[in-house]
Scaffold this active site. Sequence first.
Site, PDB file in Angstrom:
ATOM      1  N   GLY A  54       0.844  -1.194   0.000  1.00 32.72           N
ATOM      2  CA  GLY A  54       0.000   0.000   0.000  1.00 32.72           C
ATOM      3  C   GLY A  54       0.875   1.237   0.000  1.00 32.72           C
ATOM      4  CG  HIS A  55       4.380   1.167   0.419  1.00 34.50           C
ATOM      5  ND1 HIS A  55       5.235   0.535  -0.440  1.00 34.50           N
ATOM      6  CD2 HIS A  55       4.270   0.351   1.495  1.00 34.50           C
ATOM      7  CE1 HIS A  55       5.638  -0.591   0.088  1.00 34.50           C
ATOM      8  NE2 HIS A  55       5.054  -0.747   1.270  1.00 34.50           N
ATOM      9  CB  ALA A  56       4.620   4.165  -4.988  1.00 33.00           C
TER      10      ALA A  56
ATOM     11  NE  ARG B 111       5.347  -3.703  -3.303  1.00 31.58           N
ATOM     12  CZ  ARG B 111       5.585  -3.972  -2.032  1.00 31.58           C
ATOM     13  NH1 ARG B 111       4.604  -4.001  -1.139  1.00 31.58           N
ATOM     14  NH2 ARG B 111       6.820  -4.184  -1.613  1.00 31.58           N
TER      15      ARG B 111
END
Length: 140
Positions: free
Chosen positions: A51-53, A98
């Site tokens: 839950g981040h890039a 993602r």
Amino acid sequence: MSPAECKIIELPKIEDPRGNLSIVEEDNHIPFKIERVYWIYDVPGGQVRGGHAFRKQQELIVALSGSFDVIVDGGMEKHKFSLNRSYYGLYVPPGYWRRMENFSTNSLAMVLSSTRYEEKDYIREYEQFTAFRNKHKQHI
Ligand code: TYD
């Protein structure tokens, strides 16, 4: 191999009646040098990881055991990759949001990373991610 594409990489699989063997070599099967390996396991049902890039990090995500889904979001569109074989890896270049979900019982996710852990490489706010995508559109 273009570094800007998110895609499944099929790793070699040496089939053997004694048990199969798969391989990954840096700068060969994957387009980066491996600086770090980590793995995610004992995930309780229904939990979501990621839950981040990343700004710079490239990675290969492999379901060494069990299965899970990786949802990648390039800003304009999302794609779900279901990983359930230890000889398939999902290559994720920098600049993709993602998250990983739908972990099966006893699943084991291995992540090969092109960088050491660096908190400042993370983009943890979705709005910052969209701004990053817009700024680097031509390069990622
Ligand atoms: P993080 O990558 O944020 O996982 P998730 O997005 O699934 O929550 O990592 C969780 C925590 O683990 C965070 O506090 C940072 C720490 N961590 C390290 O110290 N080194 C690492 O290589 C990784 C991947 C995480």
